[in-house]
Design an enzyme around this catalytic site. Structure first.
Site, short mmCIF file in Angstrom:
data_model
loop_
_atom_site.label_atom_id
_atom_site.label_comp_id
_atom_site.label_asym_id
_atom_site.label_seq_id
_atom_site.Cartn_x
_atom_site.Cartn_y
_atom_site.Cartn_z
N THR B 129 0.61 -1.58 0.00
CA THR B 129 0.15 -0.17 -0.03
C THR B 129 1.01 1.39 0.22
OG1 THR B 129 -1.54 -1.36 1.13
CG2 THR B 129 -1.67 0.84 1.49
N ARG B 272 -27.01 -10.59 34.52
CA ARG B 272 -27.37 -9.17 34.84
C ARG B 272 -29.27 -9.52 35.26
NH1 ARG B 272 -29.32 -4.24 36.41
NH2 ARG B 272 -29.48 -2.58 35.01
N GLN B 342 -23.75 -2.75 22.98
CA GLN B 342 -24.96 -2.42 23.15
C GLN B 342 -25.94 -3.74 24.62
OE1 GLN B 342 -26.78 0.13 22.81
NE2 GLN B 342 -28.64 0.19 22.86
N GLY B 346 -24.53 -0.12 29.81
CA GLY B 346 -23.52 1.20 30.15
C GLY B 346 -21.92 0.71 30.80
N GLU B 369 -6.26 -5.90 3.87
CA GLU B 369 -6.88 -6.77 3.09
C GLU B 369 -8.16 -6.33 1.89
OE1 GLU B 369 -4.37 -8.21 3.02
OE2 GLU B 369 -4.93 -10.29 2.05
#
Lengths: 262, 544
Positions: B129, B272, B342, B346, B369
């Site tokens: 590159t 949770r 998500q 938090g 790539e």
């Protein structure tokens, strides 16, 4: 010197799952490892190999996938591997397993030491090592932490209920090994794994070791398992910490609170 | 090169996992990530023969390596990505840097350099590159001019700049693409050569443990023996030749990083408690944030494994397939990491949990790539030719294969996959009739549809066969995943395909050529399947 190490493939105890309906161990999807005590026994043998130019053979019994623990032994430095694998072995208890392993060890020829883990983390019986010694008609020392070899004798340090005992025994002898608390299993490099594929590896059936079928498998096993279940949680445990005097005082306080002491 | 047996491969993966457990705890990675620091000591250990020797995988046996097959490499790359994508990238750069040599080197060059890389544990970089030449390497500006001595070419003087080079500032050896008088060619440039220097380590969004730097070449003299293949002009062909294979490695990175994030989310969701029950019990949570990602990741796994096996069996090229694998797996990995943030709420947004870092890391797999937009173009180009050559029969035939599979096994989503393929054939033919491929956006969207339809077919096929060692799910779950993926593919291609064609063509009868009623009818059962996947995910990734 020829050292034989017996190893077992066990489910990784950190990933154990119990089927709540059947109460049996869920093995599907649970990663398998070499029993940690056997891993320590193997490392002990490999250290002796370095010091005494010994030859180390790894022996296991199990289904075809148990090749993995034998090959791990080879990759870590063992010279030869044997897997006892046959439908006839399926369901063997500690007695039948000891019988099969002892025949395999005899087939391997002369040996000075047989090293086993003190117990496997799945069954926790601690019976197979002593059983193999009995079948081989050789002496045994259990719960060893350290082994040295001097001429035709082995020097061992073994754990007892009260501390340690030192023993000197004539070889051949079978030792069951318990780990140092700081033992960390070593894992082989990619190159060692790749090269281990070239080392001698045999799969032996019941016929190969000359075993009598009536002494193998479920039918040949004197042990009958009634049922397996996870222990029910009966009461809460409270851990007390501090100096002995402080802990004693805390116990007294608790007993008084529970009206056990006045 | 065929892959090794499953036992040896399993032991290698276990050694790698164990190394990561011991040496790469999250706090260590987080610190390096924060400091934008390349962990040289980790790479040195990973290349050490007695610790791992990971670089030996790509070196053929005759040069002191292991000579692993594509399937082995895919598995190792997935595991590396689970550890840390920056470290994985650094290892990958060595793999990539040796490729021009492997593909185009003379026997003498391979013997010399491959053995040296193996023995001396060289870090290698792949320098193609440039500031103005990425996937469009024809714009190459770095020049290699002849140095003539006694009337013969004695070597080359290379001048130019390279950009975004992984291992750029830390490599020992560089494969550098430069324009020689005979055309683009690969040269081996060693660290410390006069006139050769690396620029500063880039301050990147993610993979911050991977050293990325520009290179500056100012009249660097390289002996003629360092021209790979000893012949000028083969550079671009050699660069193209390995894409089927190298893009599969990046696909495995997307898969590993995506699963790493999603596993964290699945475990978190069991612990949770929200409104008196765990998040893992709530469909609004699992069916939005968890299940679709697990399905997309496993669909891309099925596709990667199929292509890895084909490459191991000796097929060459497979550039379109490599692009599909890279595209589907890295899009899936990126989305899985995004949704995992998500899913952790938090906590996910803080650096105390690894998902935030994984999300920043995995984004690069959609870029390097070849960006995923280049992948869409590559996929479209490859299959458009097939569509034209077969007069539109290419996907009709594949649809028939799926219908036959549905006859054998109605549980793997083959019927929905057949509908996706037939719809794709109809959309492509309508694009041809209306000359819609003049719209670049449509061609890229076709790349997306092709990727989904082909992946659904491969997933259905593999969900019907014996499962590979990498699949952690039982038959019921993997087949449910395959059905979910195939249904979504058929629906998406139908709805978006019609929308594109009607949106661009003056008039079109495409809607009448698509069996939308049947596509809608195969959606039946999707809720039950999602429930199954949600339940099984909890069992497989059980929170402690």
């Amino acid at each position: 010197m020829h050292i034989v190490v017996c190893v077992k493939q066990v489910p990784d105890s950190t990933e154990i799952k119990i089927n709540p309906e059947t109460g049996t161990l869920v093995r599907t999807g649970v990663p398998s490892i070499m029993n940690p005590y056997d891993h320590f026994a193997l490392e002990t043998a490999l250290n002796l190999k370095k010091e005494h130019d010994a030859r180390v053979t790894v022996v296991s019994m199990g289904p075809p996938q148990a090749k993995s623990v034998v090959q791990l032994g080879l990759a870590l430095g063992a010279d030869e591997g044997v897997l006892l694998s046959d439908k006839a072995f399926a369901g063997s208890d500690t007695w039948a397993t000891s019988y099969a392993l002892s025949l395999a060890i005899n087939k391997l020829g002369k040996f000075s030491l047989v090293l086993c883990g003190m117990q496997a983390i799945d069954g926790d019986t601690a019976q197979v090592g002593p059983g193999v010694a009995q079948q081989l008609s050789i002496p045994q020392v259990t719960f060893c932490e350290e082994v040295k070899v001097n001429g035709k004798k082995a020097w061992v340090r073994k754990a007892t209920d009260y501390g340690y005992a030192i023993a000197e025994v004539d070889m051949p002898v079978l030792l069951t090994m318990m780990m140092h608390k700081d033992f960390e299993a070593r894992y082989p490099s990619f190159l060692d794994i790749f090269n281990s594929d070239q080392k001698p590896y045999h799969v032996w059936t019941a016929e190969d070791i000359g075993a009598k079928k009536e002494y193998l498998g479920l039918k040949g096993s004197p042990t009958q398992v009634d049922r397996i279940y996870p222990p029910e949680k009966g009461c809460e445990t409270q851990m007390l910490t501090g100096a002995p005097g402080e802990i004693a005082q805390k116990i007294v306080d608790i007993l008084k609170k529970e009206n056990c002491l006045r | 090169m065929p892959s090794m047996d499953a036992v040896s491969r399993g032991l290698m993966l276990e050694s790698l996992r164990n190394y990561a457990r011991r040496r790469l705890p999250y706090d260590f990675l987080r610190e390096k990530d924060r400091n934008n620091e390349f962990p040289a000591e980790v790479l040195a250990e990973m290349y050490d023969f007695s610790t791992l020797g990971v670089h030996l995988l790509l070196i053929p046996k005759e040069y002191g390596g292991i000579g692993a097959g594509t399937y082995d490499i895919y598995r190792v790359c997935e595991e590396l990505a689970r550890m840390d994508l920056g470290i994985a990238t650094s290892v990958f750069a060595t793999f990539l840097g040796t490729d021009p040599l492997k593909v185009g080197g003379t026997e003498e060059q391979k013997a010399k350099w491959m053995s040296k890389i193996a023995r001396e544990k060289l870090l290698v970089a792949y320098a193609a590159t440039e500031p103005d030449a990425g996937s469009d390497l024809v714009n190459l500006k770095t020049r290699a001019e002849h140095v003539v001595k006694n009337g013969e070419i004695d070597g080359y003087r290379i001048t130019g700049n390279k950009q975004w080079i992984s291992n750029g500032g830390v490599a020992d050896l560089y494969a550098v693409l430069a324009l020689a008088p005979g055309g683009p060619s690969w040269f081996l440039v060693e660290k410390g050569m006069k006139g050769f220097s690396a620029n500063k380590h880039e301050d990147k969004h993610g993979i911050r443990l991977s050293n990325t730097a520009g290179l500056s070449l100012d009249n660097v003299f390289v002996p003629k023996e360092n021209l790979i293949g000893m012949e000028e002009g083969n550079g671009l062909t050699e660069a193209q030749a390995v894409f089927g294979y190298t893009r599969l490695m990046v696909a495995a990175f997307g898969l590993g990083a995506g699963w790493s994030a999603l596993e964290t989310a699945v475990k978190y969701s069991q612990q949770r408690i929200q409104a008196s029950s765990p998040l893992s019990e709530k469909q609004g949570y699992t069916h939005k944030l968890i299940v679709p990602n697990a399905v997309n990741l496993e669909a891309s796994r099925a596709y990667i494994e199929e292509i890895a096996e084909r490459l191991d069996a000796g097929e060459r090229g497979l550039q379109t397939e490599g692009a599909i694998a890279k595209y589907s797996a890295t899009e899936a990995g990126n989305k899985a990491a995004e949704d995992s943030i998500q899913a952790l709420g938090g906590y996910g947004y803080t650096r105390d949990f690894p998902v935030e870092k994984i999300k920043r890391d995995v984004k690069i797999t959609c870029i390097y790539e070849g960006t995923n937009e280049i992948m869409e173009m590559t996929i479209y180009r490859g299959r458009w030719q097939e569509h034209l050559k077969t007069r539109g029969e290419y996907y009709i035939l594949k649809a028939s294969e799926m219908e036959a599979l549905h006859g054998e096994n109605p549980d793997v989503g083959a019927r929905a996959s057949a509908l996706a393929l037939r719809t794709l054939a109809a959309v492509m033919e309508e694009c041809r009739l209306n000359k819609l491929t003049r719209h670049q956006y449509i061609t890229f969207k076709l790349g997306n549809f092709i990727s989904m339809a082909e992946t659904s077919a491969v997933f259905a096929k593999r969900a019907s066969a014996a499962y590979s060692e990498s699949v952690k799910f039982d038959t019921e779950t993997w087949q449910a995943m395959s059905r979910i993926y195939a249904r979504a593919s058929a629906l998406k291609i139908a709805v978006e395909g019609v929308s594109l064609v009607l949106g661009a063509a003056a008039e079109s009868s495409l809607p009448s050529k698509i069996n939308l009623a049947e596509i809608q009818s195969v959606q039946s059962g999707i809720m039950k399947d999602m429930d199954t996947v949600a339940r099984k995910l909890k069992e497989v990734f059980k929170a402690r």
